[in-house]
Design a protein around this motif. Structure first.
Motif, PDB file in Angstrom:
ATOM      1  N   PRO A 216       0.812  -1.229   0.000  1.00 31.93           N
ATOM      2  CA  PRO A 216       0.000   0.000   0.000  1.00 31.93           C
ATOM      3  C   PRO A 216       0.841   1.274   0.000  1.00 31.93           C
ATOM      4  O   PRO A 216       0.519   2.236  -0.707  1.00 31.93           O
ATOM      5  N   HIS A 217       1.931   1.278   0.781  1.00 28.54           N
ATOM      6  CA  HIS A 217       2.793   2.465   0.825  1.00 28.54           C
ATOM      7  C   HIS A 217       3.445   2.709  -0.528  1.00 28.54           C
ATOM      8  O   HIS A 217       3.467   3.843  -1.021  1.00 28.54           O
ATOM      9  N   ARG A 218       3.969   1.648  -1.161  1.00 28.29           N
ATOM     10  CA  ARG A 218       4.620   1.816  -2.456  1.00 28.29           C
ATOM     11  C   ARG A 218       3.615   2.185  -3.541  1.00 28.29           C
ATOM     12  O   ARG A 218       3.939   2.916  -4.476  1.00 28.29           O
ATOM     13  N   THR A 219       2.400   1.675  -3.419  1.00 29.17           N
ATOM     14  CA  THR A 219       1.358   2.042  -4.378  1.00 29.17           C
ATOM     15  C   THR A 219       1.052   3.526  -4.298  1.00 29.17           C
ATOM     16  O   THR A 219       0.957   4.223  -5.322  1.00 29.17           O
ATOM     17  N   GLU A 220       0.911   4.038  -3.087  1.00 27.04           N
ATOM     18  CA  GLU A 220       0.624   5.456  -2.910  1.00 27.04           C
ATOM     19  C   GLU A 220       1.790   6.311  -3.387  1.00 27.04           C
ATOM     20  O   GLU A 220       1.594   7.351  -4.032  1.00 27.04           O
ATOM     21  N   TRP A 221       3.004   5.879  -3.100  1.00 28.15           N
ATOM     22  CA  TRP A 221       4.189   6.623  -3.549  1.00 28.15           C
ATOM     23  C   TRP A 221       4.246   6.659  -5.071  1.00 28.15           C
ATOM     24  O   TRP A 221       4.518   7.706  -5.672  1.00 28.15           O
ATOM     25  N   THR A 222       3.969   5.519  -5.703  1.00 25.28           N
ATOM     26  CA  THR A 222       3.980   5.460  -7.166  1.00 25.28           C
ATOM     27  C   THR A 222       2.882   6.331  -7.752  1.00 25.28           C
ATOM     28  O   THR A 222       3.091   7.039  -8.746  1.00 25.28           O
ATOM     29  N   ARG A 223       1.696   6.290  -7.139  1.00 24.97           N
ATOM     30  CA  ARG A 223       0.581   7.101  -7.625  1.00 24.97           C
ATOM     31  C   ARG A 223       0.929   8.588  -7.591  1.00 24.97           C
ATOM     32  O   ARG A 223       0.650   9.330  -8.541  1.00 24.97           O
ATOM     33  N   LYS A 224       1.587   9.017  -6.522  1.00 22.03           N
ATOM     34  CA  LYS A 224       1.964  10.428  -6.426  1.00 22.03           C
ATOM     35  C   LYS A 224       2.985  10.796  -7.495  1.00 22.03           C
ATOM     36  O   LYS A 224       2.939  11.900  -8.045  1.00 22.03           O
ATOM     37  N   ARG A 225       3.904   9.895  -7.790  1.00 18.84           N
ATOM     38  CA  ARG A 225       4.890  10.172  -8.833  1.00 18.84           C
ATOM     39  C   ARG A 225       4.227  10.274 -10.203  1.00 18.84           C
ATOM     40  O   ARG A 225       4.690  11.019 -11.079  1.00 18.84           O
ATOM     41  N   LEU A 226       3.157   9.549 -10.405  1.00 19.27           N
ATOM     42  CA  LEU A 226       2.456   9.604 -11.688  1.00 19.27           C
ATOM     43  C   LEU A 226       1.811  10.968 -11.922  1.00 19.27           C
ATOM     44  O   LEU A 226       1.548  11.346 -13.062  1.00 19.27           O
ATOM     45  N   THR A 227       1.548  11.701 -10.839  1.00 17.41           N
ATOM     46  CA  THR A 227       0.913  13.013 -10.972  1.00 17.41           C
ATOM     47  C   THR A 227       1.926  14.145 -11.116  1.00 17.41           C
ATOM     48  O   THR A 227       1.526  15.303 -11.290  1.00 17.41           O
ATOM     49  N   ASP A 228       3.220  13.822 -11.039  1.00 18.10           N
ATOM     50  CA  ASP A 228       4.243  14.854 -11.143  1.00 18.10           C
ATOM     51  C   ASP A 228       4.188  15.517 -12.515  1.00 18.10           C
ATOM     52  O   ASP A 228       4.159  14.842 -13.556  1.00 18.10           O
ATOM     53  N   ARG A 229       4.196  16.839 -12.538  1.00 24.45           N
ATOM     54  CA  ARG A 229       4.056  17.563 -13.800  1.00 24.45           C
ATOM     55  C   ARG A 229       5.236  17.363 -14.736  1.00 24.45           C
ATOM     56  O   ARG A 229       5.083  17.361 -15.955  1.00 24.45           O
ATOM     57  N   LYS A 230       6.431  17.195 -14.168  1.00 23.90           N
ATOM     58  CA  LYS A 230       7.616  17.078 -15.006  1.00 23.90           C
ATOM     59  C   LYS A 230       7.831  15.657 -15.518  1.00 23.90           C
ATOM     60  O   LYS A 230       8.102  15.448 -16.702  1.00 23.90           O
ATOM     61  N   SER A 259      -8.410  14.188  -8.720  1.00 18.87           N
ATOM     62  CA  SER A 259      -8.290  13.375  -7.505  1.00 18.87           C
ATOM     63  C   SER A 259      -6.970  12.620  -7.422  1.00 18.87           C
ATOM     64  O   SER A 259      -6.558  12.207  -6.341  1.00 18.87           O
ATOM     65  N   GLY A 260      -6.306  12.422  -8.564  1.00 11.46           N
ATOM     66  CA  GLY A 260      -5.080  11.637  -8.574  1.00 11.46           C
ATOM     67  C   GLY A 260      -5.324  10.149  -8.522  1.00 11.46           C
ATOM     68  O   GLY A 260      -4.371   9.365  -8.409  1.00 11.46           O
ATOM     69  N   GLU A 261      -6.568   9.710  -8.631  1.00 11.61           N
ATOM     70  CA  GLU A 261      -6.883   8.292  -8.578  1.00 11.61           C
ATOM     71  C   GLU A 261      -6.426   7.587  -9.856  1.00 11.61           C
ATOM     72  O   GLU A 261      -6.589   8.104 -10.959  1.00 11.61           O
ATOM     73  N   VAL A 262      -5.847   6.402  -9.675  1.00 11.94           N
ATOM     74  CA  VAL A 262      -5.365   5.595 -10.791  1.00 11.94           C
ATOM     75  C   VAL A 262      -6.399   4.531 -11.114  1.00 11.94           C
ATOM     76  O   VAL A 262      -6.925   3.864 -10.205  1.00 11.94           O
ATOM     77  N   HIS A 263      -6.713   4.365 -12.373  1.00  9.47           N
ATOM     78  CA  HIS A 263      -7.580   3.288 -12.832  1.00  9.47           C
ATOM     79  C   HIS A 263      -6.861   2.533 -13.938  1.00  9.47           C
ATOM     80  O   HIS A 263      -6.369   3.150 -14.895  1.00  9.47           O
ATOM     81  N   LEU A 264      -6.785   1.224 -13.800  1.00  4.11           N
ATOM     82  CA  LEU A 264      -6.188   0.403 -14.835  1.00  4.11           C
ATOM     83  C   LEU A 264      -7.261   0.003 -15.832  1.00  4.11           C
ATOM     84  O   LEU A 264      -8.392  -0.299 -15.457  1.00  4.11           O
ATOM     85  N   LEU A 265      -6.894   0.002 -17.099  1.00  6.22           N
ATOM     86  CA  LEU A 265      -7.850  -0.279 -18.170  1.00  6.22           C
ATOM     87  C   LEU A 265      -7.804  -1.744 -18.568  1.00  6.22           C
ATOM     88  O   LEU A 265      -6.723  -2.318 -18.772  1.00  6.22           O
ATOM     89  N   HIS A 266      -8.975  -2.361 -18.681  1.00  2.00           N
ATOM     90  CA  HIS A 266      -9.111  -3.741 -19.128  1.00  2.00           C
ATOM     91  C   HIS A 266     -10.013  -3.771 -20.354  1.00  2.00           C
ATOM     92  O   HIS A 266     -10.964  -2.980 -20.446  1.00  2.00           O
ATOM     93  N   ARG A 267      -9.740  -4.691 -21.251  1.00  3.52           N
ATOM     94  CA  ARG A 267     -10.595  -4.818 -22.423  1.00  3.52           C
ATOM     95  C   ARG A 267     -11.902  -5.509 -22.043  1.00  3.52           C
ATOM     96  O   ARG A 267     -11.897  -6.583 -21.446  1.00  3.52           O
ATOM     97  N   SER A 268     -13.016  -4.894 -22.369  1.00  5.12           N
ATOM     98  CA  SER A 268     -14.331  -5.479 -22.105  1.00  5.12           C
ATOM     99  C   SER A 268     -14.715  -6.426 -23.233  1.00  5.12           C
ATOM    100  O   SER A 268     -13.956  -6.612 -24.197  1.00  5.12           O
TER     101      SER A 268
END
Length: 426
Positions: A216-230, A259-268
């Motif tokens: 959970p900690h690494r997931t949150e850390w990764t999610r925050k890095r995904l929102t970095d503008r640079k 919100s910064g929420e991450v959603h993974l895409l799956h083929r329907s």
């Protein structure tokens, strides 16, 4: 980059033990040239090494010792004075070990010029008993400082600075260094320029990834890095590609900009991508892979050292093998980041599930002795491993050590004998 690590009297590691990341003559192509030379010979390093062994053999304690050394360098000045004693963990099963020092030392290559440094220290419960930093800017050793508790004043006192290697003001650092603090920590705190490179290596390296507890900690850390503008856009592209390549049913990812929420895409069923709720609808395996990718790409970008405890608990063997190949690929790992991992997964020794991703000098064995002490050695030292050996089969058959000493069905027979004894006394 890390050349070697030595440790003694820490947890199950009783005697001095060395983990080397210097390539040997047995390497078949995974080693990377550094441009440095030792005794006239070029030095090549390994981008990855794996520590194999049975449960409770001490594999994780090697990584724990590296992390302890890092925390000591970062925290000894600010935090150790708040404790009743230095928070070391000597070997518990021998009373004599409590009165002996704990020893930690690293060999590093730093900077564009690939200068070698050797830094280490010894600790008792009360104080730093010894500490040293040696540099090899021209191939010859320079003792930048040498510290020994209790050294007579006539020998230069507790601190010696022979030669002119460590330039700059040192008196203020000496007077500011408590007996229970590291000179390197204090020097970096006081912005000494000569000590900055070694201290900065500890700050930026030795990331630890565990199997489950920190997902959970690494997931949150990764999610925050995904929102970095640079850097977020590039990271989203790389992580999306790795998620898709892992055959998890994921075709990409989206990020809510508000919100910064991450959603993974799956083929329907109709072929269109459909986002799923990350925490409620994604599998634990997907969580583990996503949480692993953030630190993985960070280390590859920075050229650091990643510690992965029980790599097989987080990743399927095929994914784990691909991670190893990622570190060993020149284009994917141009900064020569390094991976040190522990595992039970003999399939990484090939060839039953994957072709062996490790050279023989990248395989280490942890073994628990009858005294409770851990022993660490390269597989090449256990028995000469020929290039055409099936390392997986020979490892599982006990040729190299590091496997449980059990015969087939032994646990079931023991349980049956216990049950039989209980019925007889009932």
């Amino acid at each position: 980059m890390l050349l070697s690590f030595r440790v003694a009297n820490h947890r199950s590691i009783r005697e001095e033990t060395e983990l080397s990341l210097v390539a040997t003559e047995l390497n078949e192509g995974t080693a990377r040239e550094t441009g440095a030379r030792s005794e006239g010979r070029p030095v090549s390093v390994l981008p990855a090494v794996g520590i194999f062994g049975a449960n409770a053999s001490g594999k994780s304690n090697v990584l724990n010792a590296l992390r302890f050394m890092r925390s000591a360098v970062l925290d000894s000045f600010a935090d150790w004075s708040k404790r009743p004693e230095i928070p070391r963990q000597p070997f518990e099963l021998d009373p004599d070990a409590q009165d002996e020092t704990s020893f930690f030392e690293v060999d590093l290559l730093l900077g564009r010029d690939r200068v070698r440094y050797t830094y280490g220290f010894e600790l008792s419960d009360e104080r730093v008993e010894a500490e040293w930093l040696h540099a090899y800017p021209s191939g010859r050793r320079q003792i930048w400082f040498d510290r020994e508790a209790g050294r007579p004043e006539g020998e230069g006192g507790e601190f010696r600075f022979p030669g002119t290697g460590l330039k700059g003001q040192k008196d203020l650092i000496v007077t500011s260094t408590r007996p229970d603090a590291l000179f390197l920590t204090v020097g970096a705190t006081l912005n000494h320029p000569g000590l900055a490179a070694v201290h900065r290596w500890f700050v930026n390296n030795l990331w630890l990834v565990t199997s489950v507890s920190d997902v959970p900690h690494r997931t949150e850390w990764t999610r925050k890095r995904l929102t970095d503008r640079k850097s977020g856009a590039r990271l989203r592209e790389r992580i999306g590609a790795m998620l898709a390549a892992a055959d998890l049913g994921v075709s990409g990812l989206t990020l809510d900009p508000e919100s910064g929420e991450v959603h993974l895409l799956h083929r329907s069923a109709d072929g269109t991508p459909r986002p799923l709720d990350f925490w409620d609808q994604e599998s634990l395996g997907t969580h583990a892979w996503f949480a692993f990718l953030g630190p993985l790409f960070h280390v590859l970008e920075q050229g650091g050292v990643l510690l992965a405890d029980e790599l097989d608990s987080s990743l399927h063997p095929i994914l784990a093998a691909e991670v190893l190949r990622l570190f060993q690929d020149h284009e994917a790992n141009p900064r020569l980041a390094q991976l040190i991992f522990t595992t039970h997964d003999a399939t990484l020794l090939g060839p039953s599930v994957v072709e062996r991703p490790l050279d023989r000098d990248q395989v280490w064995i942890a073994l628990k002795r009858t005294t409770g002490e851990s022993q660490l050695y390269p597989i090449t030292a256990a028995r000469k491993a020929r290039r055409d050996d099936n390392l997986e089969r020979r490892y599982l058959h006990g040729h190299y050590g590091g496997v449980p000493r059990l015969t087939s069905g032994e646990i079931a027979r023991q349980i049956a004998l216990i049950e039989e004894g209980l019925r007889a006394t009932a």
